[in-house]
Design a protein around this motif. Structure first.
Motif, PDB file in Angstrom:
ATOM      1  N   SER A 288      -1.032  -4.540 -27.421  1.00 11.95           N
ATOM      2  CA  SER A 288      -0.932  -3.207 -26.093  1.00 11.95           C
ATOM      3  C   SER A 288       0.054  -3.267 -24.569  1.00 11.95           C
ATOM      4  CB  SER A 288      -2.726  -3.212 -25.313  1.00 11.95           C
ATOM      5  OG  SER A 288      -2.787  -4.255 -25.413  1.00 11.95           O
ATOM      6  N   GLY A 289       0.628  -4.362 -24.617  1.00 16.69           N
ATOM      7  CA  GLY A 289       1.778  -5.044 -23.574  1.00 16.69           C
ATOM      8  C   GLY A 289       0.810  -5.160 -22.502  1.00 16.69           C
ATOM      9  N   ALA A 290       1.662  -5.127 -21.299  1.00 15.70           N
ATOM     10  CA  ALA A 290       1.137  -6.272 -20.129  1.00 15.70           C
ATOM     11  C   ALA A 290       0.133  -6.175 -19.235  1.00 15.70           C
ATOM     12  CB  ALA A 290       2.321  -6.574 -19.668  1.00 15.70           C
ATOM     13  N   ALA A 291      -1.005  -6.122 -18.686  1.00 14.11           N
ATOM     14  CA  ALA A 291      -1.804  -5.665 -18.349  1.00 14.11           C
ATOM     15  C   ALA A 291      -1.399  -5.449 -16.985  1.00 14.11           C
ATOM     16  CB  ALA A 291      -3.353  -5.884 -18.287  1.00 14.11           C
ATOM     17  N   PRO A 292      -1.850  -3.352 -16.744  1.00 13.00           N
ATOM     18  CA  PRO A 292      -2.285  -3.460 -14.892  1.00 13.00           C
ATOM     19  C   PRO A 292      -2.758  -4.091 -14.608  1.00 13.00           C
ATOM     20  CG  PRO A 292      -3.300  -1.452 -16.932  1.00 13.00           C
ATOM     21  CD  PRO A 292      -2.828  -3.054 -17.126  1.00 13.00           C
ATOM     22  N   ALA A 293      -2.610  -3.873 -13.361  1.00 12.71           N
ATOM     23  CA  ALA A 293      -3.209  -4.912 -12.031  1.00 12.71           C
ATOM     24  C   ALA A 293      -3.451  -4.154 -10.505  1.00 12.71           C
ATOM     25  CB  ALA A 293      -3.363  -6.031 -11.818  1.00 12.71           C
ATOM     26  N   ALA A 294      -4.536  -4.054  -9.497  1.00  8.77           N
ATOM     27  CA  ALA A 294      -4.442  -4.193  -8.633  1.00  8.77           C
ATOM     28  C   ALA A 294      -5.366  -4.659  -7.639  1.00  8.77           C
ATOM     29  CB  ALA A 294      -5.040  -2.384  -8.166  1.00  8.77           C
ATOM     30  N   HIS A 295      -4.887  -5.757  -6.533  1.00 11.41           N
ATOM     31  CA  HIS A 295      -4.982  -6.298  -5.503  1.00 11.41           C
ATOM     32  C   HIS A 295      -4.534  -6.827  -4.554  1.00 11.41           C
ATOM     33  CE1 HIS A 295      -4.351  -8.748 -10.239  1.00 11.41           C
ATOM     34  NE2 HIS A 295      -5.421  -8.928  -9.895  1.00 11.41           N
ATOM     35  N   TYR A 296      -5.378  -6.493  -3.290  1.00  3.32           N
ATOM     36  CA  TYR A 296      -5.708  -7.317  -2.166  1.00  3.32           C
ATOM     37  C   TYR A 296      -4.382  -8.365  -1.995  1.00  3.32           C
ATOM     38  CZ  TYR A 296      -9.729  -4.449  -1.178  1.00  3.32           C
ATOM     39  OH  TYR A 296     -10.753  -3.576  -1.289  1.00  3.32           O
ATOM     40  N   LEU A 297      -3.121  -7.665  -0.986  1.00  2.00           N
ATOM     41  CA  LEU A 297      -1.933  -8.876  -0.255  1.00  2.00           C
ATOM     42  C   LEU A 297      -2.344  -8.449   1.108  1.00  2.00           C
ATOM     43  CD1 LEU A 297      -0.206 -10.209  -1.109  1.00  2.00           C
ATOM     44  CD2 LEU A 297       2.063  -8.592  -1.483  1.00  2.00           C
ATOM     45  N   ARG A 298      -1.928  -8.995   1.299  1.00  2.00           N
ATOM     46  CA  ARG A 298      -2.123  -9.387   3.265  1.00  2.00           C
ATOM     47  C   ARG A 298      -0.775  -9.613   3.520  1.00  2.00           C
ATOM     48  NH1 ARG A 298      -2.495 -15.359   5.282  1.00  2.00           N
ATOM     49  NH2 ARG A 298      -3.230 -16.331   3.114  1.00  2.00           N
ATOM     50  N   SER A 299      -0.436  -8.954   4.805  1.00  2.00           N
ATOM     51  CA  SER A 299       1.115  -9.620   5.220  1.00  2.00           C
ATOM     52  C   SER A 299       1.373 -10.450   5.785  1.00  2.00           C
ATOM     53  CB  SER A 299       1.288  -8.233   6.105  1.00  2.00           C
ATOM     54  OG  SER A 299       0.969  -6.587   5.691  1.00  2.00           O
ATOM     55  N   GLY A 300       2.195 -10.352   6.106  1.00  3.55           N
ATOM     56  CA  GLY A 300       3.047 -12.710   6.381  1.00  3.55           C
ATOM     57  C   GLY A 300       2.579 -13.497   4.898  1.00  3.55           C
ATOM     58  N   THR A 301       2.693 -13.043   3.320  1.00  3.85           N
ATOM     59  CA  THR A 301       2.586 -14.671   2.557  1.00  3.85           C
ATOM     60  C   THR A 301       4.010 -14.404   2.339  1.00  3.85           C
ATOM     61  OG1 THR A 301       1.846 -12.623   1.346  1.00  3.85           O
ATOM     62  CG2 THR A 301       0.360 -13.621   2.571  1.00  3.85           C
ATOM     63  N   PRO A 302       4.261 -15.213   2.168  1.00  3.88           N
ATOM     64  CA  PRO A 302       6.174 -14.779   1.110  1.00  3.88           C
ATOM     65  C   PRO A 302       6.540 -14.223   0.364  1.00  3.88           C
ATOM     66  CG  PRO A 302       4.514 -16.962   0.968  1.00  3.88           C
ATOM     67  CD  PRO A 302       3.749 -16.198   0.685  1.00  3.88           C
ATOM     68  N   PHE A 303       6.077 -13.336   0.166  1.00  2.00           N
ATOM     69  CA  PHE A 303       5.966 -11.983  -1.190  1.00  2.00           C
ATOM     70  C   PHE A 303       6.119 -11.157   0.136  1.00  2.00           C
ATOM     71  CE2 PHE A 303       4.857 -15.299  -4.175  1.00  2.00           C
ATOM     72  CZ  PHE A 303       6.033 -15.598  -4.477  1.00  2.00           C
ATOM     73  N   LEU A 304       5.395 -10.817   1.564  1.00  3.89           N
ATOM     74  CA  LEU A 304       5.294  -9.913   1.752  1.00  3.89           C
ATOM     75  C   LEU A 304       4.980  -9.683   3.214  1.00  3.89           C
ATOM     76  CD1 LEU A 304       5.085  -6.615   1.848  1.00  3.89           C
ATOM     77  CD2 LEU A 304       2.018  -6.956   2.096  1.00  3.89           C
ATOM     78  N   SER A 305       5.692  -9.780   4.067  1.00  3.70           N
ATOM     79  CA  SER A 305       6.450 -10.333   5.458  1.00  3.70           C
ATOM     80  C   SER A 305       5.552  -9.786   6.467  1.00  3.70           C
ATOM     81  CB  SER A 305       7.565 -10.582   5.663  1.00  3.70           C
ATOM     82  OG  SER A 305       8.477  -9.942   5.469  1.00  3.70           O
ATOM     83  N   SER A 306       6.023  -8.251   5.779  1.00  2.23           N
ATOM     84  CA  SER A 306       5.354  -7.178   6.680  1.00  2.23           C
ATOM     85  C   SER A 306       5.538  -5.560   6.079  1.00  2.23           C
ATOM     86  CB  SER A 306       6.070  -6.538   8.239  1.00  2.23           C
ATOM     87  OG  SER A 306       7.262  -6.200   8.266  1.00  2.23           O
TER      88      SER A 306
END
Length: 869
Positions: A288-306
């Motif tokens: 049935s294909g790859a799963a959808p997901a929802a997660h908390y992500l804080r700023s300042g991480t390597p993949f989200l600076s701001s």
């Protein structure tokens, strides 16, 4: 073939005809019955929990409201089988070996007065072979030049007898066995033009998902508008849309293993003892294909600076000392492509053991009794692509897992370590049965004997359903680990049937049955049928009766489970009329406008209600028909049927809730109504929409099992059989069986307005106005050829401005018996290689057509070689 001698409208399907058409399963055989509106098969196992079963729904009594095929009774040699445990609605047709079948009798009339519950729409009786004195072996393959969906089958059937006291005497014992093995390879949706994408007619949004990859956060999609084609395309709402349909199965890989053994022992000249055991295993492996997901992500991480201005947000400090502290960040919606496609298997075992005794009594009466047990157990397992949500959340939070692009080596290792493989749910159902029937003549009249049949039956039914703890870590399954449930009940019944010869040309048949259920009470079901031979070549027939269907054990004890609405809707508070409320952030608008909201289904027991809150369904039906034979070689039958069904058991359609949110506002459960934090039952953290704190979003729509109201349907059945010629050139014949539905209207609630379903998609599926199977046949010496057409009329699509075209396919079958031992059959299904008609339905994971009705395989060539010795 319509039975011209029957007082009731009966269609008889011969197994020999099925073999000539290349039909390899009972499910495929019954899919061509014109009176059936069946809508569930293997394709529905993609993304759904169906156990891979197939059902038959005569008259479509469950079609428009999505309540399954529970109003058609399926019998094996006149006795009940157990329903599939995952929804308890109907018998799984894949559990009966076609190699052991002699014929299929389809009674197109209600028969609760004879058979009891569930026989409202009609009865399917599968009759096993009895004349097997030779061994028959067959090998078969079916495949497409376009690849995918290859079918391989091996069958063995045979029997024997012995112990006769003298030449020509009745044998003292006889036995029969059958083995049916079938495998089908998966057909990926992207291998067919009709199913390879959800981007249809220029619409990039409706049949795709805004939970895409690369991901989006707080309504901001950093990959838009470039996205990552072809998997991710630019939508119209500033989001990349994931083309889910391109990554799923059109037909999942499936496997059937079936075996049957029966032995009979003659005790003396009047009595015969029999024993029978049926065993089946059905295995389905669905992608049935790859799963959808929802997660908390804080700023300042390597993949989200701001985050850019206008998209800022805050998230709780999940792993800090004080979780009430808010940090800059947001909720990231993304597709877990790095985990691979979700692979899930369903395995169902079925069995029926039966001891029988039949004999002759004084006065020409006969008696038959049986003692047996039927059981079914099904297990659902995740194989790959399902990852522990807690582990993934930790990796996203720590900046180890990238929801916006390619994974690092460490990120991929973290995802691989989160893979889970194991059982997530299982169900068991069983029925213990003892019955006795006597038949004979009550009296003789000048017009013939008064024939009668009397019977009594006792059943003990059990059902259990359990969800494994593993399901708590896999939110995309929608399973509640605390939803284990079980139920049991006893059923006692007596019935009688009497045929009264009123004159040489007029017969009256009366029947009555009383059923007593230990959990919901009693039901009284009478029926009368009249047959009048007005002329030697013209017969009129009709019937009137009542029927009932109590709530199944699954209806009563259905566990709490989450799914998605059948269509996209707008939050009536935050997106009235499809326009986001002023001041809403893009992320909040994403959770309020054009959303397939989550839904919750649950039965009364798990919902804290008494079992008797779900009233039994009651029906009244009548038929009026004519059989006319204007020529010795031509017969025509026409039957009118009408059914009124009250207290229909089902769930309120999600569309009704959003059509009138004022009336059904209590069905909409918002995040603020759910408890937060760890605990049992449904929690706020179980719903991705509740991770956003900007609005009080809809968590789910509550759709418990209930009594909906009434359903009325009526129509005409047509049958024509014509022996065109018989001579030196061979035997030519033609046949057509068709059903036209004149009306099909149902209520969403008691006293509510009636909704039309004929030729329109309705709340869950269409009711087809016209269906037929027509064939032209020729046979001469060692050769037999059959050309058949299957037709299903078009309907108004789920998108009401569109019309789905008619589904028309032609099949060819050629048989050559080149010796007394060997028979070769060559078949072509869908000779003209027609694609399924285009549909914009959003209920299924597949897109571009409706997999519940249409076959995406295309032209399939088949070859069977069989030997009899």
């Amino acid at each position: 073939m319509t039975d011209p001698d029957s007082a009731a409208p009966i269609t008889v399907i011969r197994a020999s005809d099925l073999r000539q058409r290349g039909v390899s399963t009972l499910a495929h055989a019954l899919a061509t019955v014109a009176a059936s509106q069946s809508r569930l098969d293997l394709s529905d196992n993609v993304g759904n929990v169906s156990g891979g079963k197939a059902e038959i729904d005569l008259r479509g009594l469950g079609a428009a409201i999505g309540s399954g095929a529970s109003r058609t009774l399926v019998l094996l040699d006149g006795r009940r089988l157990v329903n599939h445990p995952f929804d308890g609605a109907a018998v799984d047709l894949y559990g009966i070996p076609l190699a052991a079948v002699d014929r299929i009798e389809v009674l197109r009339d209600g028969a609760s007065a004879i058979y009891g519950a569930d026989a409202i729409g009609g009865v399917v009786n599968v009759v096993l072979r009895r004349d097997l004195s030779r061994q028959e072996v067959a090998v078969e393959a079916q495949g497409s030049t376009r690849g995918g969906g290859l079918v391989r089958r091996f069958s063995l059937a045979g029997g024997g007898q012995g112990g006769a006291d003298a030449p020509g005497a009745e044998p003292a014992w006889q036995w029969m066995h059958a083995l049916d093995l079938r495998d089908q390879q998966r057909l990926a949706a992207n291998r067919r033009a009709a199913s390879r994408t959800g981007v249809l007619l220029g619409d990039t949004d409706r049949l795709t998902s805004s939970t895409s990859f690369p991901g989006s956060i707080n309504g901001y999609d950093p990959a838009y508008p470039d996205c990552a084609p072809p998997a991710s395309v630019a939508g119209t709402q500033s989001f990349c849309q994931f083309d889910t349909a391109a990554f799923v199965d059109a037909i999942p890989a499936n496997q059937q293993r079936l075996a049957l053994f029966r032995a009979e022992r003659r005790l003396d000249a009047q009595w015969m003892l029999s024993a029978e055991h049926l065993w089946s295993r059905q295995h389905v492996l669905a992608n049935s294909g790859a799963a959808p997901a929802a997660h908390y992500l804080r700023s300042g991480t390597p993949f989200l600076s701001s985050l850019p201005a206008g998209f800022e947000g805050t998230v709780p400090d999940l792993y800090g000392p004080d979780p009430t502290v808010e940090l800059p960040g947001g909720v990231v919606y993304w597709r877990e492509l790095a985990a691979g496609p979700r692979i899930r298997s369903s395995t169902t075992y079925g069995a029926r053991s039966l001891l029988g005794l039949r004999g002759e009594l004084a006065g020409g009466w006969t008696i038959e009794s049986g003692l047996g047990r039927a059981s079914s157990r099904s297990s659902e397992r995740v194989r790959r692509g399902y990852v522990d949500d807690g582990v993934i959340q930790q990796g996203v939070w720590d900046g180890l897992i990238n929801p916006f692009g390619p994974q690092t080596v460490a990120g991929q290792q973290a995802i691989d370590a989160a893979q889970r493989d194991g059982e997530v749910q299982r169900g068991r159902a069983s029925t213990d049965l003892v019955d006795v029937r006597v038949r004979g003549d009550l009296a003789q009249t000048r017009h013939g004997p008064i024939a009668a049949a009397f019977g009594a039956e006792h059943r003990r039914e059990r059902l259990s359903f359990a969800v494994a703890d593993l399901a708590a870590a896999l939110p995309s399954l929608g399973l509640d680990p605390g939803a284990d449930t079980q139920g049991a009940r006893r059923v006692n019944a007596v019935h009688a049937e009497v045929q009264w010869p009123l004159s040489e040309r007029l017969d009256l048949t009366t029947a009555v049955r009383v059923d007593r259920y230990s959990d919901i009470g009693s039901a009284f079901s009478p029926k009368a049928a009249l047959r009048w031979r007005a002329l030697p070549n013209w017969t009129l027939r009709g019937s009137v009766g009542t029927g009932f269907r109590p709530a199944t054990l699954y209806d009563l004890h259905r566990p709490s489970a989450l799914g998605f609405s059948a269509d996209s809707h707008d939050d009536p508070v935050y997106c009235p009329g499809g326009t986001a409320a002023a001041g809403m952030s893009p992320g909040d608008a994403q959770n309020a406008c054009g959303v397939q909201f989550q839904t919750r289904s649950v039965g009364p027991a798990a919902n804290g209600q008494p079992l008797d809150s779900l009233a039994p369904e009651r029906s009244r039906q009548f038929t009026l028909g004519s059989l006319w034979a204007p020529l010795p070689t031509l017969s025509v039958s026409l039957d009118y049927w009408h059914i009124l069904l009250r207290n229909v058991i089902g769930a309120l359609p999600d569309g009704a809730v959003f059509d009138d949110p004022t009336r059904y506002g209590a069905r909409i459960v918002r995040c603020s109504q759910l408890p937060a934090g760890a605990g049992s039952g449904l929690r706020r953290e179980d719903f991705p929409a509740c991770l956003s704190s900007g609005i009080d979003a809809i968590a789910y729509v509550d759709l418990p099992t209930q009594n909906l109201g009434s359903l009325r349907t009526q129509g005409l059945d047509l049958g024509v059989q014509w022996l065109i010629s018989r001579g030196p050139s061979g035997r030519w014949s033609a046949r057509i069986e068709g059903t036209r539905v004149l009306g099909h209207r149902y209520q969403r609630e008691p006293g509510g307005a009636f909704q039309d379903a004929v030729g329109v998609y309705g709340d869950d599926a269409p009711v087809f106005r016209w269906q037929h199977l027509a064939s032209l046949n020729w046979a001469h010496e060692a050769w037999a050829v059959s050309w058949s057409q299957r037709y299903r009329s078009g309907y108004r699509d789920q998108v009401e401005t569109r019309h789905v075209g008619a589904d028309i396919t032609h099949d060819l079958g050629v048989q050559w018996r080149w010796s007394e031992t060997w028979l070769t059959t060559f078949t072509v299904r869908n000779v003209f290689d027609r694609d399924p008609p285009l549909s914009l339905q959003s209920r299924s994971f597949q897109a571009g057509y409706d997999p519940r009705f249409a076959d995406p395989a295309g032209r399939m060539f088949g070859l069977q070689v069989s030997a009899s010795f």
